[in-house]
Design a protein around this motif. Structure first.
Motif, PDB file in Angstrom:
ATOM      1  N   MET A 191       0.770  -1.078   0.182  1.00 45.44           N
ATOM      2  CA  MET A 191      -0.179  -0.084  -0.102  1.00 45.44           C
ATOM      3  C   MET A 191       0.901   1.194   0.089  1.00 45.44           C
ATOM      4  O   MET A 191       1.693   1.244   0.914  1.00 45.44           O
ATOM      5  CB  MET A 191      -0.994   0.156   1.235  1.00 45.44           C
ATOM      6  CG  MET A 191      -1.912  -1.055   1.117  1.00 45.44           C
ATOM      7  SD  MET A 191      -3.006  -0.995   2.643  1.00 45.44           S
ATOM      8  CE  MET A 191      -1.925  -1.847   3.759  1.00 45.44           C
ATOM      9  N   THR A 192       0.487   2.216  -0.850  1.00 41.06           N
ATOM     10  CA  THR A 192       1.191   3.448  -0.829  1.00 41.06           C
ATOM     11  C   THR A 192      -0.016   4.689  -0.904  1.00 41.06           C
ATOM     12  O   THR A 192      -0.959   4.590  -1.684  1.00 41.06           O
ATOM     13  CB  THR A 192       1.960   3.692  -2.073  1.00 41.06           C
ATOM     14  OG1 THR A 192       2.819   2.759  -2.058  1.00 41.06           O
ATOM     15  CG2 THR A 192       2.863   5.256  -2.025  1.00 41.06           C
ATOM     16  N   LEU A 193       0.108   5.688   0.280  1.00 39.72           N
ATOM     17  CA  LEU A 193      -0.968   6.632   0.230  1.00 39.72           C
ATOM     18  C   LEU A 193      -0.389   7.811  -0.219  1.00 39.72           C
ATOM     19  O   LEU A 193       0.781   8.300   0.495  1.00 39.72           O
ATOM     20  CB  LEU A 193      -1.516   6.733   1.521  1.00 39.72           C
ATOM     21  CG  LEU A 193      -2.409   7.920   2.068  1.00 39.72           C
ATOM     22  CD1 LEU A 193      -3.769   7.723   1.016  1.00 39.72           C
ATOM     23  CD2 LEU A 193      -3.127   7.861   3.442  1.00 39.72           C
ATOM     24  N   ILE A 194      -0.599   8.554  -1.133  1.00 43.33           N
ATOM     25  CA  ILE A 194      -0.027  10.003  -1.630  1.00 43.33           C
ATOM     26  C   ILE A 194      -1.274  10.904  -1.518  1.00 43.33           C
ATOM     27  O   ILE A 194      -2.206  11.028  -1.734  1.00 43.33           O
ATOM     28  CB  ILE A 194       0.404   9.854  -3.089  1.00 43.33           C
ATOM     29  CG1 ILE A 194       1.133   8.816  -3.448  1.00 43.33           C
ATOM     30  CG2 ILE A 194       0.709  11.069  -3.584  1.00 43.33           C
ATOM     31  CD1 ILE A 194       1.381   8.439  -5.128  1.00 43.33           C
ATOM     32  N   CYS A 195      -0.807  11.765  -0.134  1.00 43.69           N
ATOM     33  CA  CYS A 195      -1.928  12.535  -0.118  1.00 43.69           C
ATOM     34  C   CYS A 195      -1.459  14.036  -0.082  1.00 43.69           C
ATOM     35  O   CYS A 195      -0.310  14.333   0.538  1.00 43.69           O
ATOM     36  CB  CYS A 195      -2.392  12.485   1.342  1.00 43.69           C
ATOM     37  SG  CYS A 195      -1.186  11.958   2.734  1.00 43.69           S
ATOM     38  N   ALA A 196      -2.154  15.081  -0.564  1.00 41.23           N
ATOM     39  CA  ALA A 196      -1.986  16.355  -0.609  1.00 41.23           C
ATOM     40  C   ALA A 196      -2.534  17.043   0.106  1.00 41.23           C
ATOM     41  O   ALA A 196      -4.095  16.962   0.186  1.00 41.23           O
ATOM     42  CB  ALA A 196      -1.827  16.771  -2.227  1.00 41.23           C
ATOM     43  N   PHE A 197      -1.972  18.351   1.028  1.00 39.92           N
ATOM     44  CA  PHE A 197      -2.726  19.048   1.893  1.00 39.92           C
ATOM     45  C   PHE A 197      -2.348  20.487   1.547  1.00 39.92           C
ATOM     46  O   PHE A 197      -1.232  20.557   1.275  1.00 39.92           O
ATOM     47  CB  PHE A 197      -2.523  18.674   3.382  1.00 39.92           C
ATOM     48  CG  PHE A 197      -2.992  17.181   3.608  1.00 39.92           C
ATOM     49  CD1 PHE A 197      -4.403  16.960   3.645  1.00 39.92           C
ATOM     50  CD2 PHE A 197      -1.835  16.367   4.006  1.00 39.92           C
ATOM     51  CE1 PHE A 197      -4.607  15.688   4.008  1.00 39.92           C
ATOM     52  CE2 PHE A 197      -2.301  15.141   4.335  1.00 39.92           C
ATOM     53  CZ  PHE A 197      -3.734  14.727   4.116  1.00 39.92           C
ATOM     54  N   VAL A 229       2.613  18.934   1.572  1.00 37.82           N
ATOM     55  CA  VAL A 229       1.842  20.254   2.162  1.00 37.82           C
ATOM     56  C   VAL A 229       2.238  21.424   1.058  1.00 37.82           C
ATOM     57  O   VAL A 229       3.436  21.661   0.900  1.00 37.82           O
ATOM     58  CB  VAL A 229       2.275  20.784   3.470  1.00 37.82           C
ATOM     59  CG1 VAL A 229       1.729  22.057   3.815  1.00 37.82           C
ATOM     60  CG2 VAL A 229       2.171  19.660   4.619  1.00 37.82           C
ATOM     61  N   THR A 230       1.289  21.829   0.500  1.00 42.02           N
ATOM     62  CA  THR A 230       1.581  22.619  -0.879  1.00 42.02           C
ATOM     63  C   THR A 230       1.690  24.227  -0.553  1.00 42.02           C
ATOM     64  O   THR A 230       2.450  24.837  -1.202  1.00 42.02           O
ATOM     65  CB  THR A 230       0.242  22.651  -1.873  1.00 42.02           C
ATOM     66  OG1 THR A 230      -0.989  22.805  -1.163  1.00 42.02           O
ATOM     67  CG2 THR A 230      -0.005  20.988  -2.478  1.00 42.02           C
TER      68      THR A 230
END
Length: 722
Positions: free
Chosen positions: A496-502, A533-534
């Motif tokens: 599993m790979t979680l790519i999350c943008a906040f 974190v953008t």
């Protein structure tokens, strides 16, 4: 002595094979049951295909003269003169009965499928079968429609072809039969006669779309679940069909208005025919439909959700006066989907009458709330399921859908949802919980959960989940579900790979919800979290500052439970079949001894009263059967059983959730994820790519995984935006 000893040995030798045979028989019984289930499922699939093909032939032939002059005439000669059903009996048999039978068969199929073991679902044969049709699920970007799969484009093309075929046949019949020679000298002009006929044909074509309009919004429908759809994923079909319905029916109404004005028959607008078509009823239905249609446009729906939500209750006015407009006989063509929707809607009504037990809440610094409910252990749901929540202290009428973040396997007694402040309702809830420490109780009602009947994430070698903002919520439930499966050692868990943008560092606090605090997690799970974190170069918030509230539920509050118990699909099949039979019996009795008796006299029975009788019969049959089914299950799902508690043992590992998260999480500040670099080139024969977030993010991932790109990327979009 020797003889006796040998006798004992001989007896022993005779008894041992009998024990072996008994053991073999014991092992054979489950295998036979599974084989019988597979055989029944195959029979159901065959019957379903036959019914679908027959229904498609009827819909295709309906606009042709062959259907009207030969098929329909023959059926009316045999069934239309029946003293028990009359002319509506034809449409009951041809249009309504097959779809109710399909829904019944779908419920039986799902009940059998639910009992299939995990090992069977993930066998090599099953994987090959799914990979064989993987190309049909490849995403495509279509302007105006968004992200659609190859299969959706195929079915949409077929449906539009059906509409064009119907319009072409209707218009050809209009222009071929309405000629200068066919019009009386004292009648309408040629263009007026053709306009009148075109208006009728537009209404007939609109009724085809109306026949499919309610299937996508029946949340607990077996028809959706049997083909792998959920209520959220099928909302777009309802939107497409709604736009087609209102375009055709509005054109139908405008053409008639133009015709009446041009022929000086404006008074026809207020006519309510006693036995035929009611113009006034049609205009009321059209106005109700236009009000609903206006509020569905994104600019209004997103900014004034309450207006959109409340005006959509006008569907009851629309359908009631539509039936009054065309008469019950013709309305039965488009009624099967509405019938299935009514069953689903009343079951939701029964479930929402009780307050559920809210045990705690967690308030995050990113204006997000996690609500934790008590759940009956027998309630099982799949990852990515949603729960509709109503809090009367905020709004008594508004229901909002939220993604479930818990796993019914990992957390048998708890159900959790995450709510991000993105509107007036959620903002009020956040301020209510964050500004006070004195809230002892919060009244909450729910509907659901609703989700896929089953998930097939285990077929992938690697699972990549891409999220933006609160789009992380469905992936929390997936991760928790796979964590539980990894502890059972019954099947291989994908990497599993979680790519999350906040946007901000405060949103990173949502990562704390990935793992439950009440259950320890195995440390051998292969998972990586890549957080971006953008809008910030460094952390400006302590994401571990989480406020926890504990509530004191009332005695009357109940755990969230399945409205129809653990065998919900079997009970739904019972409700559909029994309610339809009761409806048929009521109509047969009333028609035979009341309607038929009046029609045989010189005085014809009023069409509006006949329509009202049919609607009341449907309501009585659905309400009675659904209520009985709910009461039969009430004693089972309102109490938690000790054997269910024993069936779910906690995972005892040394690694704590916080420690595991810190070890597998990489945070990148001041940059956006390069999705193409992260996705392209991944090793593995099957890589599941799931995305949930803003539209641009979903479209970017869809482009990367689109048809003609990497063959090992299997795309799935999860969108909860109405």
């Amino acid at each position: 002595m020797v003889a006796r000893g040998s006798l004992v040995v001989a007896r022993g030798h005779r008894s041992f094979p009998s024990l072996v045979r008994k053991s073999k028989q014991t092992q054979t019984y489950p295998l036979k049951r599974e084989m019988n289930k597979e055989m029944i499922k195959n029979v159901i699939k065959l019957l379903t295909m036959v019914i679908l093909i027959g229904s498609m032939v009827i819909w295709i032939m309906m606009p042709t003269s062959t259907y009207k002059k030969i098929w329909l005439k023959s059926m009316r000669a045999k069934l239309g003169e029946s003293i028990y059903f009359g002319r509506p009996g034809v449409n009951l048999l041809v249009y309504m009965f097959p779809m109710i039978l399909l829904a019944f068969l779908g419920s039986i199929y799902l009940h059998l499928k639910k009992q299939t073991t995990v090992n069977q679902l993930n066998s090599g044969v099953e994987r090959k079968k799914r990979n064989k049709f993987g190309a049909l699920k490849k995403p495509m970007l279509v302007k105006g429609l968004g992200i659609v799969t190859v299969t959706e484009v195929m079915f949409l093309t077929m449906f539009l072809a059906l509409l064009l075929w119907s319009l072409a046949n209707y218009f050809y019949f209009t222009f071929a039969t309405i000629t200068p020679q066919s019009i009386p000298t004292d009648g309408d002009n040629l263009w007026q006669a053709r306009l009148n006929a075109i208006a009728v044909r537009l209404g007939l074509t609109g009724n085809i779309c109306l026949g499919f309009l309610f299937y996508p919004v029946a949340r607990g429908s077996s028809l959706l679940a049997a083909v792998g759809l959920t209520s959220e994923s099928s909302i777009k079909y309802h939107i497409w069909l709604g736009n087609l319905v209102m375009t055709l029916l509005t054109s139908h109404g405008l053409c008639f208005c133009l015709y009446w004005i041009s022929t000086n028959q404006v008074s026809q607008m207020l006519e309510w025919d006693r036995t035929g078509i009611s113009h006034l009823a049609g205009e009321i239905a059209l106005v109700a439909g236009l009000v609903m249609w206006t509020t569905t446009f994104p600019a209004i729906r997103r900014r004034y959700f309450e207006v959109f939500f409340y005006t959509h209750y006008l569907y009851m006015v629309f359908m009631l006066f539509f039936v009054f407009h065309v008469g019950i006989s013709y309305a039965l063509i488009s009624f099967p989907g509405f019938y299935i929707f009514i069953v689903d809607r009343f079951l939701r009504f029964l479930q929402s009458r009780n307050n559920v037990k809210l045990v705690s809440a967690r308030v995050l610094p990113c204006e997000t709330v996690e609500l934790n409910f008590s759940k009956n252990p027998m309630l099982m749901y799949s990852p990515t399921s949603i729960l509709f929540v109503n809090i009367p202290s905020i709004s008594k009428l508004q229901w909002h859908p939220f993604t479930i973040t818990s796993s019914s396997k990992l957390e048998p007694k708890t159900l959790s949802v995450m709510i991000k402040c993105q509107g007036k309702w959620s903002t009020k809830l956040y301020h209510m919980l964050s500004s006070s420490d004195q809230i002892d109780h919060l009244a909450v009602s729910v509907e659901g959960p609703y989700g896929p009947a089953s998930t097939d994430y285990l077929r992938h070698d690697t699972l990549v989940m891409v999220s933006g903002g609160s789009g992380i919520t469905p992936f929390i439930s997936i991760i928790r579900d796979l964590l539980y499966m990894s502890s059972t050692n019954t099947c291989k868990i994908p990497k599993m790979t979680l790519i999350c943008a906040f946007k901000t560092s405060s949103d990173l606090s949502m990562l704390n919800l990935i793992l439950p605090i009440s259950t320890e997690i195995p440390s051998f799970v292969d998972i990586q979290i890549k957080a971006f974190v953008t809008r910030e170069k460094e952390s400006t918030c302590n994401m571990n500052i989480i406020k926890t509230l504990d509530f004191k539920p009332y005695v009357s509050d109940q755990p969230i439970s399945p409205i129809l118990g653990s065998n919900s699909w079997l009970w739904l099949a019972t409700i559909l079949s029994s309610s339809f039979m009761i409806f048929i019996i009521i109509i047969a009795i009333i028609t035979r001894y009341h309607i038929y008796a009046i029609d045989q006299s010189s005085k014809k029975y009023t069409a509006a009263y006949k329509s009202l009788i049919y609607l009341l019969a449907i309501s009585i049959s659905v309400v009675s059967t659904s209520t009985v089914a709910m009461l039969c299950n009430k004693k089972n799902y309102y109490k938690e059983k000790d054997e269910n508690d024993d069936a779910f043992s906690p995972l005892m590992i040394e690694t704590s959730p916080d420690q595991l998260l810190s070890e597998v999480t990489n945070i990148h500040y001041g940059e956006r994820p390069n999705l193409e670099k992260l996705l392209v080139g991944l090793n593995g024969s099957s890589i599941g790519v799931l995305v949930c977030g803003p539209r641009k993010m979903r479209e970017e991932v869809a482009n990367i995984c689109s048809f003609g790109s990497a063959e090992n990327l299997q795309f799935e979009s999860i969108s909860f935006t109405w």
